[in-house]
Design a protein around this motif. Structure first.
Motif, PDB file in Angstrom:
ATOM      1  N   ALA A 112      -1.569  -2.068  -8.455  1.00 40.84           N
ATOM      2  CA  ALA A 112      -1.287  -1.642  -7.080  1.00 40.84           C
ATOM      3  C   ALA A 112      -2.466  -0.938  -6.425  1.00 40.84           C
ATOM      4  O   ALA A 112      -2.607  -0.970  -5.193  1.00 40.84           O
ATOM      5  N   ASN A 113      -3.318  -0.316  -7.215  1.00 42.02           N
ATOM      6  CA  ASN A 113      -4.472   0.379  -6.634  1.00 42.02           C
ATOM      7  C   ASN A 113      -5.367  -0.565  -5.841  1.00 42.02           C
ATOM      8  O   ASN A 113      -6.033  -0.148  -4.893  1.00 42.02           O
ATOM      9  N   GLY A 114      -5.373  -1.845  -6.240  1.00 47.89           N
ATOM     10  CA  GLY A 114      -6.212  -2.812  -5.550  1.00 47.89           C
ATOM     11  C   GLY A 114      -5.775  -3.101  -4.132  1.00 47.89           C
ATOM     12  O   GLY A 114      -6.540  -3.664  -3.347  1.00 47.89           O
ATOM     13  N   THR A 115      -4.544  -2.705  -3.790  1.00 45.84           N
ATOM     14  CA  THR A 115      -4.058  -2.920  -2.419  1.00 45.84           C
ATOM     15  C   THR A 115      -4.469  -1.792  -1.475  1.00 45.84           C
ATOM     16  O   THR A 115      -4.274  -1.915  -0.263  1.00 45.84           O
ATOM     17  N   VAL A 116      -5.025  -0.729  -2.014  1.00 40.72           N
ATOM     18  CA  VAL A 116      -5.418   0.414  -1.174  1.00 40.72           C
ATOM     19  C   VAL A 116      -6.828   0.145  -0.657  1.00 40.72           C
ATOM     20  O   VAL A 116      -7.818   0.698  -1.131  1.00 40.72           O
ATOM     21  N   ASP A 117      -6.908  -0.752   0.323  1.00 37.42           N
ATOM     22  CA  ASP A 117      -8.209  -1.164   0.844  1.00 37.42           C
ATOM     23  C   ASP A 117      -8.456  -0.682   2.267  1.00 37.42           C
ATOM     24  O   ASP A 117      -9.435  -1.060   2.908  1.00 37.42           O
TER      25      ASP A 117
END
Length: 297
Positions: A112-117
């Motif tokens: 999910a961290n990869g969606t914090v863009d």
């Protein structure tokens, strides 16, 4: 009370404990396995909250059991999670091997961290209301840069931990008030093994640097004063996972309370020393009362 915003990662740490970490191609038998909430962003948020700050977390967890537990752990530690969004898919994980000397090796899967863009509505207002913004590099760099820009625009102190280490855009460094690498990250960023030389080189890009040296303590460099070295308490390490995040969280609180830099670094080192004497990352982080007992203010 100091208000700290943290923009960063949340991971479930999947930790195995072994006598000696395996070499490539080698299989070893471990003695224990634990799932412990972590992630550099969440770790720093918990460390700061337990050190006495009001803390808000900006990031994302998955819609899985790990995400539920990560959110609950943050809230139980006093961190506000109104800006921690839940997204479809798995939460981030960190796969950690800890040896009997307290050393570790880590593989991070962003999830999910990869969606914090990017920043989403409400994030800018939260950052603007804070006394300090803590940043790391376990979420996409675009979001880190957006957070730093926002903090700079609103006069909010920005503290950046450059981990996992990677080349840093000049624009991000220009919006950073305090850079806190460990000695290995400082060496990678500058090509200089000596921490004082590396710190001096980094001062061409940021106004202040604290380099953590593990058991050897930490050093502070700024453009208008002599370098400062602060020792760490002598302790027997059980697990060093999260020690750097504990240091940064406690340091941010001490600076928010306007403590002199030597006192702030000594206080942060006491917090980190307490953390390495316990297993796990977030689970090992001390409360303010414990830090004060070790190093009274």
């Amino acid at each position: 009370m100091t208000h700290i915003a943290v923009l960063g990662s949340t991971n479930m740490d999947l930790v195995v404990y072994v006598e000696q970490a395996p070499r490539r191609g080698e299989t070893v038998t471990g003695r224990d396995f634990r799932t412990i909430p972590g992630g550099k962003g969440a770790n720093q948020a918990i460390a700061a909250a337990r050190s006495g700050a009001t803390v808000s977390m900006i990031g994302a967890v998955g819609d899985d059991g790990f995400g539920t537990r990560l959110r609950s752990t943050l809230e139980h530690s006093g961190v506000t999670t109104d800006h921690l969004r839940t997204v479809e898919g798995p939460s981030g994980t960190a796969h950690i091997v800890v040896d009997d000397e307290g050393g570790n090796a880590i593989v991070v899967i962003p999830g999910a961290n990869g969606t914090v863009d990017r920043l989403v509505p409400g994030d800018e207002g939260l950052i603007a209301s804070a006394d300090a913004l803590l940043l790391q590099l376990e979420i996409p760099l675009a979001a880190v840069l957006a957070g730093a820009r926002t903090a700079r625009a609103h006069g909010v102190r920005t503290i950046l931990t450059p981990a996992p280490v990677q080349p840093l855009p000049p624009e991000l460094l220009a919006a950073t008030d305090l850079l806190v690498p460990n000695e290995h990250e400082a060496a990678t960023l500058t090509g200089l093994a000596d921490p004082f030389a590396a710190g001096a080189a980094l001062l061409d890009r940021v106004p202040r640097v604290v380099i953590t040296l593990g058991a050897a303590g930490s050093v502070y460099l700024t453009r208008d004063a002599e370098p400062l070295a602060v020792p760490a308490p002598r302790v027997t390490a059980v697990d060093s996972t999260g020690a750097g995040d504990t240091y940064v969280g406690a340091l941010a609180v001490a600076l928010g309370e306007e403590r002199p830099i030597r006192e702030a670094m000594t206080w942060a080192a006491a917090a980190a020393a307490l953390s390495v004497q316990r297993e796990g990352a977030s689970a090992s982080m001390p409360y303010r009362s414990e830090i004060e007992a070790r190093y009274p203010s």
